[in-house]
Design a protein around this motif. Structure first.
Motif, PDB file in Angstrom:
ATOM      1  N   GLY A 243      51.752   9.158  39.708  1.00  0.00           N
ATOM      2  CA  GLY A 243      51.230  10.165  38.784  1.00  0.00           C
ATOM      3  C   GLY A 243      49.791   9.857  38.390  1.00  0.00           C
ATOM      4  O   GLY A 243      48.942  10.755  38.364  1.00  0.00           O
ATOM      5  N   ILE A 244      49.526   8.595  38.133  1.00  0.00           N
ATOM      6  CA  ILE A 244      48.174   8.217  37.718  1.00  0.00           C
ATOM      7  C   ILE A 244      47.178   8.397  38.868  1.00  0.00           C
ATOM      8  O   ILE A 244      46.058   8.884  38.664  1.00  0.00           O
ATOM      9  CB  ILE A 244      48.172   6.764  37.191  1.00  0.00           C
ATOM     10  N   ILE A 245      47.611   8.050  40.087  1.00  0.00           N
ATOM     11  CA  ILE A 245      46.713   8.236  41.244  1.00  0.00           C
ATOM     12  C   ILE A 245      46.372   9.715  41.417  1.00  0.00           C
ATOM     13  O   ILE A 245      45.207  10.089  41.602  1.00  0.00           O
ATOM     14  CB  ILE A 245      47.366   7.671  42.531  1.00  0.00           C
ATOM     15  N   ILE A 246      47.397  10.557  41.335  1.00  0.00           N
ATOM     16  CA  ILE A 246      47.151  12.003  41.476  1.00  0.00           C
ATOM     17  C   ILE A 246      46.229  12.478  40.350  1.00  0.00           C
ATOM     18  O   ILE A 246      45.278  13.246  40.577  1.00  0.00           O
ATOM     19  CB  ILE A 246      48.486  12.790  41.426  1.00  0.00           C
ATOM     20  N   GLY A 247      46.513  12.022  39.131  1.00  0.00           N
ATOM     21  CA  GLY A 247      45.693  12.427  37.984  1.00  0.00           C
ATOM     22  C   GLY A 247      44.238  12.013  38.151  1.00  0.00           C
ATOM     23  O   GLY A 247      43.323  12.809  37.919  1.00  0.00           O
ATOM     24  N   ILE A 248      44.020  10.764  38.580  1.00  0.00           N
ATOM     25  CA  ILE A 248      42.642  10.277  38.744  1.00  0.00           C
ATOM     26  C   ILE A 248      41.934  11.044  39.864  1.00  0.00           C
ATOM     27  O   ILE A 248      40.770  11.447  39.718  1.00  0.00           O
ATOM     28  CB  ILE A 248      42.646   8.757  39.040  1.00  0.00           C
ATOM     29  N   ALA A 249      42.650  11.250  40.969  1.00  0.00           N
ATOM     30  CA  ALA A 249      42.024  11.968  42.094  1.00  0.00           C
ATOM     31  C   ALA A 249      41.600  13.365  41.667  1.00  0.00           C
ATOM     32  O   ALA A 249      40.485  13.815  41.977  1.00  0.00           O
ATOM     33  CB  ALA A 249      43.007  12.041  43.266  1.00  0.00           C
ATOM     34  N   GLN A 250      42.461  14.038  40.931  1.00  0.00           N
ATOM     35  CA  GLN A 250      42.122  15.398  40.479  1.00  0.00           C
ATOM     36  C   GLN A 250      40.953  15.371  39.502  1.00  0.00           C
ATOM     37  O   GLN A 250      40.028  16.176  39.590  1.00  0.00           O
ATOM     38  CB  GLN A 250      43.338  16.043  39.804  1.00  0.00           C
ATOM     39  N   SER A 251      41.020  14.439  38.564  1.00  0.00           N
ATOM     40  CA  SER A 251      40.015  14.422  37.505  1.00  0.00           C
ATOM     41  C   SER A 251      38.634  14.026  38.030  1.00  0.00           C
ATOM     42  O   SER A 251      37.626  14.670  37.723  1.00  0.00           O
ATOM     43  CB  SER A 251      40.457  13.447  36.405  1.00  0.00           C
ATOM     44  N   LEU A 252      38.591  12.966  38.849  1.00  0.00           N
ATOM     45  CA  LEU A 252      37.286  12.561  39.392  1.00  0.00           C
ATOM     46  C   LEU A 252      36.767  13.602  40.375  1.00  0.00           C
ATOM     47  O   LEU A 252      35.565  13.860  40.445  1.00  0.00           O
ATOM     48  CB  LEU A 252      37.412  11.198  40.075  1.00  0.00           C
ATOM     49  N   GLY A 253      37.684  14.210  41.118  1.00  0.00           N
ATOM     50  CA  GLY A 253      37.266  15.278  42.027  1.00  0.00           C
ATOM     51  C   GLY A 253      36.618  16.412  41.259  1.00  0.00           C
ATOM     52  O   GLY A 253      35.556  16.924  41.641  1.00  0.00           O
ATOM     53  N   ALA A 254      37.241  16.799  40.133  1.00  0.00           N
ATOM     54  CA  ALA A 254      36.685  17.898  39.328  1.00  0.00           C
ATOM     55  C   ALA A 254      35.395  17.475  38.646  1.00  0.00           C
ATOM     56  O   ALA A 254      34.545  18.316  38.345  1.00  0.00           O
ATOM     57  CB  ALA A 254      37.715  18.334  38.286  1.00  0.00           C
ATOM     58  N   THR A 255      35.236  16.186  38.408  1.00  0.00           N
ATOM     59  CA  THR A 255      34.006  15.708  37.765  1.00  0.00           C
ATOM     60  C   THR A 255      32.819  15.770  38.717  1.00  0.00           C
ATOM     61  O   THR A 255      31.691  16.047  38.303  1.00  0.00           O
ATOM     62  CB  THR A 255      34.198  14.252  37.275  1.00  0.00           C
ATOM     63  N   TYR A 256      33.071  15.531  40.001  1.00  0.00           N
ATOM     64  CA  TYR A 256      31.944  15.442  40.941  1.00  0.00           C
ATOM     65  C   TYR A 256      31.849  16.605  41.926  1.00  0.00           C
ATOM     66  O   TYR A 256      30.785  16.843  42.477  1.00  0.00           O
ATOM     67  CB  TYR A 256      32.015  14.119  41.706  1.00  0.00           C
ATOM     68  N   VAL A 257      32.951  17.294  42.192  1.00  0.00           N
ATOM     69  CA  VAL A 257      32.830  18.473  43.072  1.00  0.00           C
ATOM     70  C   VAL A 257      33.307  19.696  42.279  1.00  0.00           C
ATOM     71  O   VAL A 257      32.591  20.190  41.425  1.00  0.00           O
ATOM     72  CB  VAL A 257      33.606  18.286  44.403  1.00  0.00           C
ATOM     73  N   ASP A 258      34.479  20.173  42.533  1.00  0.00           N
ATOM     74  CA  ASP A 258      35.068  21.209  41.679  1.00  0.00           C
ATOM     75  C   ASP A 258      36.586  21.092  41.746  1.00  0.00           C
ATOM     76  O   ASP A 258      37.121  20.282  42.520  1.00  0.00           O
ATOM     77  CB  ASP A 258      34.588  22.615  42.070  1.00  0.00           C
ATOM     78  N   GLY A 259      37.266  21.873  40.952  1.00  0.00           N
ATOM     79  CA  GLY A 259      38.716  21.745  40.852  1.00  0.00           C
ATOM     80  C   GLY A 259      39.431  22.045  42.158  1.00  0.00           C
ATOM     81  O   GLY A 259      40.425  21.397  42.496  1.00  0.00           O
ATOM     82  N   SER A 260      38.946  23.034  42.901  1.00  0.00           N
ATOM     83  CA  SER A 260      39.598  23.409  44.161  1.00  0.00           C
ATOM     84  C   SER A 260      39.465  22.286  45.182  1.00  0.00           C
ATOM     85  O   SER A 260      40.435  21.900  45.846  1.00  0.00           O
ATOM     86  CB  SER A 260      38.955  24.682  44.730  1.00  0.00           C
ATOM     87  N   THR A 261      38.240  21.760  45.305  1.00  0.00           N
ATOM     88  CA  THR A 261      38.023  20.666  46.257  1.00  0.00           C
ATOM     89  C   THR A 261      38.810  19.435  45.821  1.00  0.00           C
ATOM     90  O   THR A 261      39.341  18.701  46.665  1.00  0.00           O
ATOM     91  CB  THR A 261      36.518  20.338  46.347  1.00  0.00           C
ATOM     92  N   ALA A 262      38.874  19.214  44.504  1.00  0.00           N
ATOM     93  CA  ALA A 262      39.632  18.071  43.989  1.00  0.00           C
ATOM     94  C   ALA A 262      41.088  18.165  44.410  1.00  0.00           C
ATOM     95  O   ALA A 262      41.707  17.168  44.787  1.00  0.00           O
ATOM     96  CB  ALA A 262      39.525  18.019  42.467  1.00  0.00           C
ATOM     97  N   GLN A 263      41.621  19.372  44.366  1.00  0.00           N
ATOM     98  CA  GLN A 263      43.018  19.580  44.772  1.00  0.00           C
ATOM     99  C   GLN A 263      43.190  19.222  46.245  1.00  0.00           C
ATOM    100  O   GLN A 263      44.150  18.561  46.637  1.00  0.00           O
ATOM    101  CB  GLN A 263      43.384  21.054  44.527  1.00  0.00           C
ATOM    102  N   MET A 264      42.240  19.672  47.040  1.00  0.00           N
ATOM    103  CA  MET A 264      42.295  19.392  48.476  1.00  0.00           C
ATOM    104  C   MET A 264      42.164  17.890  48.725  1.00  0.00           C
ATOM    105  O   MET A 264      42.903  17.306  49.525  1.00  0.00           O
ATOM    106  CB  MET A 264      41.161  20.170  49.175  1.00  0.00           C
ATOM    107  N   LEU A 265      41.235  17.244  48.010  1.00  0.00           N
ATOM    108  CA  LEU A 265      41.033  15.802  48.174  1.00  0.00           C
ATOM    109  C   LEU A 265      42.285  15.024  47.763  1.00  0.00           C
ATOM    110  O   LEU A 265      42.627  14.004  48.367  1.00  0.00           O
ATOM    111  CB  LEU A 265      39.837  15.343  47.340  1.00  0.00           C
ATOM    112  N   THR A 266      42.958  15.521  46.729  1.00  0.00           N
ATOM    113  CA  THR A 266      44.179  14.858  46.268  1.00  0.00           C
ATOM    114  C   THR A 266      45.219  14.813  47.375  1.00  0.00           C
ATOM    115  O   THR A 266      45.847  13.782  47.622  1.00  0.00           O
ATOM    116  CB  THR A 266      44.750  15.613  45.046  1.00  0.00           C
ATOM    117  N   PHE A 267      45.382  15.916  48.060  1.00  0.00           N
ATOM    118  CA  PHE A 267      46.389  15.941  49.122  1.00  0.00           C
ATOM    119  C   PHE A 267      45.911  15.199  50.369  1.00  0.00           C
ATOM    120  O   PHE A 267      46.727  14.643  51.112  1.00  0.00           O
ATOM    121  CB  PHE A 267      46.792  17.387  49.427  1.00  0.00           C
ATOM    122  N   ALA A 268      44.590  15.189  50.584  1.00  0.00           N
ATOM    123  CA  ALA A 268      44.062  14.368  51.680  1.00  0.00           C
ATOM    124  C   ALA A 268      44.372  12.895  51.401  1.00  0.00           C
ATOM    125  O   ALA A 268      44.814  12.152  52.288  1.00  0.00           O
ATOM    126  CB  ALA A 268      42.553  14.585  51.810  1.00  0.00           C
TER     127      ALA A 268
END
Lengths: 313, 420
Positions: A243-268
């Motif tokens: 849960g924490i890994i998914i949360g961090i991936a989403q949050s940092l992704g949204a901080t540096y790219v955007d929410g959509s890309t963060a979602q994609m990066l999370t699953f990558a």
């Protein structure tokens, strides 16, 4: 600073995810039931929390305790009525049954509360704790604490008590456990009750942070499955860390790219981690063919018994 | 193991029945297949005895249900109002007989619903669906079977595909976007200095369209778009995106998404202790849940095709009162749109003096209907079937102390803009 804030936000939202996922991994690990209704049970917990607050002014965190007890009882009864008969079945009947339960719960919510989201406006719901320039919402801190506490209590229960030994023995080999005098039905019904209680706690601690709607069920079922596969099926700490890994991936992704890309990066990230750790992050000693994801897929493709897919608890 | 199979099978069967029953129970007029549920309303008058079957196709379940349910209820109320007032007078008081079908928020289910309504149910016209995706799903069926379809969506392709029997009673996204810009220009003329706009939007067609339009229109009008970021609808953690907009100096945050995301964004803005104004579209904001958020949502702006509080609208009070009495909740913009669409069908029936779909279509092309609750006093449809006028049917509302006041345009305004 943005990185640190994103990291903290990710850890905290990850705790929210973990508290939802831990009940799912418990049911799978101990009972061998793949529960596609888990998110709907979380949703039911959310609605009852809302109802208790709306009609009686009960604080959501008090509701979490009340509902944990209530849902534990419901879980035990549910096991006796339904899951007991599904334990030996393959994944397909399990999936069909639990999806059916999910549909019923979602439609009951729709009938009673309508399609709109329901939210609770608490005086402290947006309070924050600031450490330097890092801001943390109190409600997310509490949810994170609940995730830690739930994981710790389950760990202590299953690894530091006689009951835990019975649970693990039942999960490892039910027939042998029964021959040794362990009442496996009782053990599994208690595990189901605990799983339902965890879902109720998840629903209750979510309410001060987010909201509840009929769609909440589907949303969190999917997320919880991703987390427990990532963490390792049946592993509590895996659910927490997943849960924490998914949360961090989403949050940092949204901080540096955007929410959509963060979602994609999370699953990558999810795919990459499973390539290197196919059993999930917190399972031990299994070789690749028995990896968490491959076991789930095998159950789908061959209709194998869920018992073959039990993980260690 | 064999002995358990009948039990499991029975349990599954019971669950399936329960699921079906509760699914239908979610609305008193839901229908899943083989045609919908017919209700002629509670106010039948003593007309000719003839009834005119009109379908209502809307999302009574699924993720768009928060919009689709009030749309269907509004359409139902529209039919009941017409019936109570004597039915279609040009047809000796013929009553509108509503058949409702659930499109389940799914374009394919919308297509099937349209097939049922135009086939076995034999309706003369269809009101709905409410939503671009489902609308585009039902449109080819209505066109093929030559039954007028009055759906509502923000997507311009609904009426630009060349369909002759498809009408869009909704307001296009471009009209909402232009209204927001015009409103901000007027606010700035009044002494405010809102020059920087942050945009966050869900990454589907709905939100992305707003993101593209606003980021294109705003600079032309002298506004600076300081961020334009997408997210997946339902993302529980919008704080990083909101923080980026705030850090970039945004004075207004436009959230191009649905109610849950607007609520999440509002909470994130509050936790940041930011003075950013938050704005979104109609049904995403004008819902009780947003109004009940207290300080979190106070000041939020809704760019809407309707608001419950408007001046100079003669039938607004009675519509609101009757809707609340019948459905136990305040009407939303979607409810008003459904009502408007049904009244539009009634106006066409009056003009056509016929319940033949082709005659109704011909009447819809010409009729100018007075609805009495819409921002524009009269509505009609252009040659493509798009609701007119587009600009005048759009207002800006602001939540002020728990009540959505219309603050733009002045003709229907009930309050003035308040800075946060």
């Amino acid at each position: 600073m943005a990185f640190l804030q994103g990291l903290v936000d990710g850890v905290l939202i990850g705790g929210v995810y973990a508290v939802v996922a831990v009940g799912l991994t418990l049911l799978f690990g101990v009972v061998g039931i793949v529960n596609f209704a888990h998110g709907a049970i979380v949703m039911a917990g959310g609605y009852l929390t809302y109802q208790l607050y709306d009609s009686a002014g009960v604080d959501p965190y008090l509701s979490a305790v009340i509902l944990a007890v209530l849902f534990f009882v419901v879980g035990v009864l549910f096991y006796a009525a339904f899951f007991r008969r599904l334990v030996k079945e393959s994944l397909l009947p399990q999936a069909l049954f639990t999806i059916g339960v999910s549909i019923v719960l979602i439609n009951v919510a729709l009938a009673v509360y309508g399609p709109d989201v329901q939210s609770i406006d608490l005086p402290y719901s947006l309070s924050t704790v600031n450490i330097g320039e890092i801001s943390m919402e109190v409600t997310r801190l509490v949810a994170f604490g609940a995730a830690l506490l739930t994981t710790l209590l389950l760990y202590l229960l299953l690894w530091r008590t006689d009951f835990g030994i019975q649970v693990r023995a039942s999960a490892a080999d039910r027939q042998t456990a029964e021959l040794m005098g362990i009442r496996t039905l009782r053990v599994q019904s208690v595990a189901t009750g605990l799983s339902f209680a965890c879902a109720a706690i998840g629903g209750a601690v979510l309410m001060p942070i987010l909201f509840v709607s009929p769609a909440t069920g589907d949303q969190f079922t999917f997320l919880a499955f991703v987390i427990i596969v990532l963490g390792g099926l049946g592993s509590f700490f895996g659910a927490l860390v997943g849960g924490i890994i998914i949360g961090i991936a989403q949050s940092l992704g949204a901080t540096y790219v955007d929410g959509s890309t963060a979602q994609m990066l999370t699953f990558a990230l999810f795919i990459v981690l499973l390539l290197f750790k196919p059993n999930g992050l917190f399972t031990r000693g299994e070789r690749r063919p028995n990896g968490a994801l491959s076991r789930l897929l095998r159950m789908f493709s061959r209709g194998g018994s869920a018992r073959t897919a039990k993980a260690r608890v | 193991m064999e002995k358990f199979k009948p039990i499991v099978g029975t349990a599954l069967a019971v669950l399936a029945v329960l699921a079906f029953a509760t699914g239908c129970g979610s609305s008193d007029s839901g229908s899943s297949s083989g045609g919908g549920t017919s209700t002629s309303g509670s106010g039948e008058s003593e007309g000719s005895g003839e009834s005119i079957p009109v379908g209502v196709l809307s999302s009574l379940s699924g993720e768009v249900a928060p919009n689709g349910m009030p749309f269907a209820q509004g359409a139902q109320l529209g039919a009941e109002t017409v019936n109570k007032e004597g039915g279609i007078k040009a047809m000796e008081g013929a009553q509108i007989d509503v058949t409702t079908s659930d499109d389940k928020s799914d374009p394919e289910a919308a297509r099937q619903g349209a097939l049922d309504l135009t086939g076995s149910d034999g309706v003369s016209a269809i009101v709905g669906p409410d939503g671009s995706g489902t609308c585009l799903g039902a449109a080819p069926v209505a066109e093929q079977n030559q039954v007028p379809l009055l759906c509502s969506g923000t997507d311009p392709t609904i009426t630009s595909e060349g369909y002759e029997f498809v009408y869009n009673v909704g307001t296009l996204s471009i009209a909402f976007s232009e209204t927001l810009i015009r409103f901000l220009e007027e606010v700035n003329k009044g002494g405010e200095e809102i020059t920087k706009i942050g945009i966050i939007h869900e990454d589907g067609p709905y939100g992305s369209t707003f993101g593209e339009q606003l980021s294109s229109l705003a600079p032309k009008a002298g506004f600076e778009v300081v961020s334009n970021l997408s997210f997946s609808a339902g993302d529980p953690n919008l704080k990083p995106l909101v923080t980026r907009a705030a850090d970039a100096g945004a004075q207004l945050l436009f959230v191009g998404s649905f109610s849950p995301d607007v609520i999440t964004a509002l909470k994130a803005v509050t936790t940041l202790d930011s003075n950013m104004l938050v704005a979104s579209i109609s049904g995403s904001v004008l819902v009780p849940t947003v109004a009940e958020l207290g300080d979190v949502s106070n000041g939020v702006l809704a760019i809407a095709n309707w608001n419950i509080a408007m001046n100079n609208r003669p039938d607004l009070a009675s519509f609101t009162k009757e809707y609340e009495a019948e459905f136990g909740e305040a009407p939303t913009a979607d409810a008003a749109t459904g009502y408007m669409a049904m009244k539009s069908v009634a106006a066409a029936l009056e003009q056509a003096q016929s319940s033949e779909p082709a005659d109704i279509k011909a009447a819809l092309d010409e009729v100018e209907a007075e609805i009495g609750i819409t921002p524009a006093p009269k509505i009609n449809y252009d040659e493509e079937g798009l609701l007119q006028p587009q600009e005048e049917t759009t207002v800006v509302a602001q939540l002020q102390n728990g009540k959505f006041e219309t603050i733009y345009p002045a003709e229907v305004a009930t309050g003035k803009f308040k800075a946060k």
